[in-house]
Scaffold this active site. Structure first.
Site, short mmCIF file in Angstrom:
data_model
loop_
_atom_site.label_atom_id
_atom_site.label_comp_id
_atom_site.label_asym_id
_atom_site.label_seq_id
_atom_site.Cartn_x
_atom_site.Cartn_y
_atom_site.Cartn_z
N HIS A 77 0.87 -1.31 -0.02
CA HIS A 77 -0.06 -0.04 -0.04
C HIS A 77 0.81 1.09 -0.11
O HIS A 77 1.99 1.12 0.56
CB HIS A 77 -1.03 -0.07 1.25
CG HIS A 77 -0.36 -0.16 2.38
ND1 HIS A 77 0.15 1.11 3.26
CD2 HIS A 77 -0.21 -0.83 3.50
CE1 HIS A 77 0.59 0.88 4.32
NE2 HIS A 77 0.49 -0.33 4.45
N ASP A 79 0.11 4.28 1.00
CA ASP A 79 -0.10 5.51 2.02
C ASP A 79 0.76 4.98 3.03
O ASP A 79 1.18 3.91 3.52
CB ASP A 79 -1.52 5.66 2.38
CG ASP A 79 -2.23 4.30 2.92
OD1 ASP A 79 -1.76 3.26 2.37
OD2 ASP A 79 -2.87 4.49 3.69
N ASP A 117 6.57 1.06 6.93
CA ASP A 117 5.10 0.59 6.79
C ASP A 117 4.50 1.43 5.83
O ASP A 117 4.00 2.37 6.29
CB ASP A 117 4.72 0.27 8.08
CG ASP A 117 2.96 -0.07 7.98
OD1 ASP A 117 2.85 -0.58 7.15
OD2 ASP A 117 2.45 0.14 9.11
N GLU A 147 -4.81 2.27 2.89
CA GLU A 147 -4.88 1.32 3.91
C GLU A 147 -4.74 1.37 5.19
O GLU A 147 -5.70 0.82 5.86
CB GLU A 147 -3.60 0.15 3.41
CG GLU A 147 -3.60 -1.21 4.04
CD GLU A 147 -3.00 -1.14 5.32
OE1 GLU A 147 -2.79 -2.37 6.02
OE2 GLU A 147 -2.34 -0.22 5.97
N GLU A 148 -4.00 2.61 5.53
CA GLU A 148 -3.98 2.65 7.06
C GLU A 148 -4.96 3.54 7.50
O GLU A 148 -5.42 3.38 8.88
CB GLU A 148 -2.74 3.75 7.10
CG GLU A 148 -1.53 3.09 6.79
CD GLU A 148 -1.08 2.02 7.91
OE1 GLU A 148 -1.84 1.65 8.38
OE2 GLU A 148 0.34 1.59 7.45
N ASP A 171 4.09 -6.57 3.14
CA ASP A 171 3.51 -5.66 4.48
C ASP A 171 3.93 -6.16 5.63
O ASP A 171 2.99 -5.79 6.78
CB ASP A 171 2.01 -5.14 4.12
CG ASP A 171 1.79 -4.05 5.07
OD1 ASP A 171 2.78 -3.25 5.31
OD2 ASP A 171 0.40 -3.71 5.20
N HIS A 459 3.39 3.13 13.33
CA HIS A 459 2.19 4.01 13.58
C HIS A 459 2.86 4.74 14.62
O HIS A 459 1.77 5.46 15.27
CB HIS A 459 0.99 3.08 14.01
CG HIS A 459 0.24 2.33 12.86
ND1 HIS A 459 -0.64 1.83 12.84
CD2 HIS A 459 0.97 1.87 11.86
CE1 HIS A 459 -1.10 0.97 11.83
NE2 HIS A 459 -0.07 1.14 11.03
#
Length: 501
Positions: A77, A79, A117, A147-148, A171, A459
């Site tokens: 992904h 983003d 990530d 995705e996030e 991922d 994150h």
């Protein structure tokens, strides 16, 4: 910026990662990166297209003589999670990510998330596409959006679009491991307009803040005992409830899929209770630091006077009901799996909580290996917050990925891992929302695995990647693509019909 990345090995991968760091790409703002990648593909003569949602696919034909090999999809992904330290001004829609190589052998960002990530997975796929020395079958690189924030790209992926039957999801975040299953999840959103009243004579505003927590990934890190700022600040509000505290506003957490590191509230309290309130907060701060010792050492909890005007606050009854509802709301690990020892089965993250002018909003992310458990926690939220007149809805639900231990693709990866690294990889199921579950629902023929380099602190601004693990990841990916190119049409047919058992 980030020119030092191009001196790292493997250079093709890190060169692409530099591009990703220099191109802002928070969820919902991937358009500039998509356009850049399309121009890059045009320069190499690679075909590319988008589906209606905007997901990008880049294709490369097989090396001559390998046209009958099963088609391989490299998937990641575009983003990244946008998190910065509170004292660092960073506009994720405009500013590049500034990286640094630490003395510890890890790559870090300066005061923000790194975007490893899933930037490293995307960079690896791009490097594979441009590697003309690599022998390969038909290749597709699928780059999904959002995705996030919502799994939007995968949920809205076009059907009957992808051609390959073997999917390599890039991922994952653990060295020496391969993932064959993941949790599903859903966002639970709660909203209410609560009654307010002006300050009473003798009431004065105070600022309550909780900072210094580690944060982290709301799935991968949920079982590690770290503090949740929303959960802990509500404990402070609960301690102040007997003194007559009324909430003016509240702001805790920024993303539903990140453990909240900070939370802040303004409250009204009779002035004669201020000294007692400060003593209660100080005592609770000591208790919380003791509870989190060895896990989350940086907690700071304070109650201070504020000059900010407070024209209104929740009524005493509304404030009590809201604090009590938040105090008992599901949060953290709900259940560990019996079938998969050591794996979280069901959890919930109180990710974002806000209150302003009586308008209350909560966004929680429920994850589970069982869809029925996800639905149950959502229903518990609904039942609880209906008691204070709030509305609850469920959005962005996505299925889990059912493990297939007999996967032919998994067997080949395990053998290759053993040959190259001298050990069998751990076969795992992750308590996080990989897109594989959604993709498998749309393309049941896919045989899938997920693997990647070692990333920690995803994150959060502590996100970092171990440099040596990136080399290992690249070596395995490149070797696996070449291995799959040796398969013939019968193998491709077996993969297509054997997946999804």
């Amino acid at each position: 910026m980030n020119a030092h990345l191009e001196q790292l090995s493997p250079r093709p991968l890190w060169r692409h990662f530099r591009t990703l760091c220099n191109t802002p790409r928070p969820s919902g703002h991937e358009a500039a990166l998509v356009a850049l990648l399309e121009r890059w593909a045009d320069g190499l003569g690679l075909a590319h297209d988008r589906d209606a949602f905007g997901n990008l696919r880049i294709r490369k034909p097989a090396t001559p003589g390998h046209e009958q090999a099963p088609g391989v999809i490299l998937q990641g992904h575009l983003d990244m999670v946008a998190q910065a330290n509170a004292d660092h001004a960073h506009d994720f829609t405009r500013d590049p990510i500034e990286t640094r190589v630490g003395d510890d052998g890890w790559l870090h960002a300066r005061h923000t998330t790194l975007g490893a990530d899933n930037g490293l997975g995307v960079a690896a796929a791009l490097a594979i596409l441009e590697d003309d020395a690599l022998v390969h079958g038909p290749l597709e690189a699928l780059f999904t959006l959002e995705e996030e924030s919502s799994m939007g790209g995968a949920l809205n992926l076009a059907e009957e679009w992808l051609e390959g039957c073997l999917l390599l999801n890039l991922d994952s975040e653990d060295r020496g491991q391969v993932y064959i299953g993941c949790a599903g999840g859903a966002d639970v959103l709660v909203d209410a307009q609560l009654p307010t009243a002006p300050p009473s004579p003798g009431e004065a505003p105070l600022s309550l803040s909780l900072t210094g927590l580690s944060g982290g990934h709301s799935g991968i890190d949920i079982h590690k005992g770290r503090g949740n700022a929303n959960r802990l600040l509500v404990r402070a509000l609960r301690a102040l409830e007997p003194l007559g505290a009324r909430l003016v506003d509240y702001h805790g957490g920024t993303l539903r899929n990140a453990l909240p590191r900070e939370a802040f509230a303004t409250l009204l309290l009779p002035e004669e209770e201020h000294a007692d309130a400060r003593a209660r907060v100080a005592a609770l701060a000591a208790e919380l630091r003791a509870e989190l010792a060895g896990v989350d050492e940086g907690l700071s909890l304070s109650l201070t006077p504020t000059a900010a005007p407070a024209d209104e606050a929740l009524t005493a009854e509304a404030s009590r009901l809201l604090v009590r509802a938040l105090h008992v709301a599901p949060c953290g690990v709900e259940r560990m799996s019996v079938e998969l020892p050591g794996v979280v089965e069901t959890s919930n993250n109180l990710g974002v909580v806000s209150l302003s002018a009586g308008r209350f909003h909560l966004c929680a992310l429920v994850r589970s290996l069982r869809d029925s458990a996800t639905a149950d926690i959502a229903d518990r939220f609904r039942a609880l917050f209906e008691l204070i007149g709030a509305r609850t809805r469920v959005e962005n639900a996505y299925p889990g990925w059912t493990p297939d231990p007999a996967s032919p693709l998994l067997a080949r990866f395990r053998r290759l891992h053993q040959e190259r690294l001298g050990q069998d990889p751990e076969v795992k199921v992750i308590h996080a929302g990989l897109e594989c579950g959604i993709l498998g629902g749309k393309y049941p023929r896919l045989d899938m695995i997920s693997f990647g380099p070692l990333i920690r602190g995803a994150h959060s601004p502590d996100e970092r990647v171990e440099l040596s693990s990136v080399e290992e990841f690249w070596t395995l990916l490149r070797a696996l693509v070449e291995e799959l190119a040796t398969l013939g049409a019968e193998d491709a047919d077996h993969a297509a019909h054997g997946a999804g058992r």
